[in-house]
Design an enzyme around this catalytic site. Structure first.
Site, short mmCIF file in Angstrom:
data_model
loop_
_atom_site.label_atom_id
_atom_site.label_comp_id
_atom_site.label_asym_id
_atom_site.label_seq_id
_atom_site.Cartn_x
_atom_site.Cartn_y
_atom_site.Cartn_z
NE ARG A 180 -4.09 -1.78 0.15
CZ ARG A 180 -4.11 -3.02 -0.33
NH1 ARG A 180 -3.09 -3.50 -1.01
NH2 ARG A 180 -5.18 -3.78 -0.16
CB SER A 230 -8.95 -0.98 3.94
OG SER A 230 -9.42 -2.23 3.51
CD GLU A 300 -5.65 0.86 2.14
OE1 GLU A 300 -5.65 -0.20 2.78
OE2 GLU A 300 -6.23 1.00 1.05
N1 EPU Z 1 -12.31 -9.91 9.92
C1 EPU Z 1 -12.96 -9.92 11.12
N2 EPU Z 1 -13.86 -8.93 11.38
C2 EPU Z 1 -14.16 -7.94 10.49
C3 EPU Z 1 -13.48 -7.94 9.24
C4 EPU Z 1 -12.56 -8.93 8.98
O1 EPU Z 1 -12.73 -10.77 11.96
O2 EPU Z 1 -14.99 -7.08 10.79
C5 EPU Z 1 -11.36 -10.99 9.61
C6 EPU Z 1 -11.87 -11.87 8.48
O3 EPU Z 1 -12.71 -12.88 8.96
C7 EPU Z 1 -10.60 -12.41 7.89
C8 EPU Z 1 -9.58 -11.29 8.11
O4 EPU Z 1 -10.14 -10.44 9.11
O5 EPU Z 1 -10.16 -13.54 8.57
C9 EPU Z 1 -9.27 -10.50 6.84
O6 EPU Z 1 -10.47 -9.91 6.33
P1 EPU Z 1 -10.76 -9.71 4.76
O7 EPU Z 1 -10.64 -11.03 4.05
O8 EPU Z 1 -12.03 -8.95 4.63
O9 EPU Z 1 -9.56 -8.87 4.21
P2 EPU Z 1 -8.89 -7.57 4.78
O10 EPU Z 1 -7.48 -7.92 5.14
O11 EPU Z 1 -9.70 -6.90 5.82
C10 EPU Z 1 -7.91 -6.82 2.48
C11 EPU Z 1 -7.72 -5.46 1.84
C12 EPU Z 1 -8.98 -5.05 1.09
C13 EPU Z 1 -9.36 -6.13 0.09
C14 EPU Z 1 -9.56 -7.45 0.84
C15 EPU Z 1 -9.93 -8.61 -0.08
C16 EPU Z 1 -6.19 -4.15 3.27
C17 EPU Z 1 -6.08 -3.11 4.33
N3 EPU Z 1 -7.43 -4.46 2.88
O12 EPU Z 1 -8.91 -6.64 3.48
O13 EPU Z 1 -8.65 -3.87 0.37
O14 EPU Z 1 -10.55 -5.77 -0.61
O15 EPU Z 1 -8.32 -7.78 1.52
O16 EPU Z 1 -8.82 -8.99 -0.80
O17 EPU Z 1 -5.16 -4.64 2.79
C18 EPU Z 1 -8.71 -1.49 0.48
O18 EPU Z 1 -7.47 -1.55 0.49
O19 EPU Z 1 -9.35 -0.40 0.50
C19 EPU Z 1 -9.45 -2.74 0.48
C20 EPU Z 1 -10.77 -2.78 0.58
#
Ligand code: EPU
Length: 308
Positions: A180, A230, A300
């Protein structure tokens, strides 16, 4: 107002009739938040972008290049200077051999439409971007990514207008990409004009199936209300959403901004939220996660404009 109007005589040249004064930036951000820009101009071509940046530099007017406004929080007092809306949306594809193609995309191209068009033609590499509501240029600045991929993966080179006003190519290796971030986040004097990517041949059905799977994941796990995606970067080896959720913060509100009950790393605008409220909620969430887990969450998104 007439002071601003008079001021445009000095710097806007051929853009004069296209300058909007006191344009509310809330109209141009996915969060639907942001005060007015003194001056606002939409550009359609890289040549227009270059000329306008040169004019702003010459007149020493602060300027900001706006893509789709999906990763920024704009202050309630707005931006004192010129906001340039990048609407340079051309792209072309050159087949190099049976398995590879070079994509040439201007920096204002929207990622979802680009991903969709390429996948349907059987070129793989950008399917992850189907649900990322940003432009090619914005994605390069923040090295946007999803589903284990990021914009740097397929990028070959970026063409920029540098701080000295020279147009030059920059190979990927010189762009300092990391999770990022990129050199463009720090070197704000470098304006991204267009970028080249290398894509690979694949079965269009397989490309489309991947996009559908990503869209379905997004639909299940991310809110649909106005947001900036995010809010925080994921800390090494963990997830900001998981930490904020585990701290019991889902549904926490300051005014009209809320930690989404769907995904805790998304703050959503429940209608009429202000940047001030968002900043208060950022502080609250960071403090609770720090107290509870000893983790310092890093933003971010970028905060733009006058102090609030
Ligand atoms: N989780 C929770 N509670 C929540 C949200 C998530 O426990 O309220 C847990 C999920 O169950 C999972 C883990 O956290 O085990 C990761 O969650 P998720 O798969 O939604 O991915 P993320 O790491 O939160 C990242 C990117 C997103 C992208 C998604 C899908 C970052 C900061 N975010 O989210 O990117 O869409 O993966 O690939 O790297 C963005 O950068 O704006 C963005 C939306």
């Amino acid at each position: 107002m007439s002071g601003l109007l008079d001021a445009t005589n000095h710097w806007a040249g051929p853009f004069r009739s296209r300058v909007c004064l006191n344009e509310p930036l809330a109209r141009h951000t996915t969060f639907r938040i942001g005060g007015p820009a003194d001056f606002f101009v939409q550009v359609q071509t890289p040549d227009e972008l270059i000329e306008l940046v040169q004019r702003a530099r010459h007149a020493q007017i602060p300027f900001f290049i706006l893509g789709n406004g999906s990763n920024i929080l704009v202050s309630d007092r707005g931006f004192r200077g010129l906001v340039i809306k990048n609407h340079c949306t051309q792209f072309s594809l050159e087949e190099m051999d049976a398995t590879r193609a070079r994509l040439h995309a201007q920096s204002g191209v929207m990622l979802p439409s680009l991903a969709n068009r390429l996948a349907r033609q059987g070129w793989t590499g950008l399917e992850w971007a189907i649900g990322v509501p940003g432009t090619v240029g914005g994605a390069i600045v923040g090295n946007a990514g999803a589903h284990g991929a990021c914009i740097a993966d397929t990028l070959i080179q970026v063409t920029i207008l540098d701080a000295q006003g020279v147009v030059r190519g920059l190979p990927k290796a010189d762009a300092a990409f990391a999770y990022r971030t990129s050199r463009f986040k720090r070197a704000r004097g470098e304006i991204i004009l267009h970028a080249d990517f290398e894509l690979r041949r694949d079965d269009p059905h397989a490309c489309i199936a991947r996009m559908q799977q990503y869209t379905e994941h997004r639909r299940r796990t991310q809110p649909i209300e106005p947001s900036v995606g995010s809010m925080f970067k994921n800390p090494p080896g963990d997830s900001a959403g998981r930490l904020i959720d585990a701290a019991g913060l889902k549904g926490t509100r300051v005014g009209s901004v809320e930690v989404s009950p769907v995904h805790a790393n998304f703050f959503v605008n429940r209608g009429g939220a202000t940047a001030g409220e968002v900043l208060q909620l950022i502080d609250l969430v960071r403090a609770r996660v720090r107290e509870r887990f000893g983790v310092e969450l890093e933003l971010e998104i970028e905060v733009i404009g006058d102090a609030i």
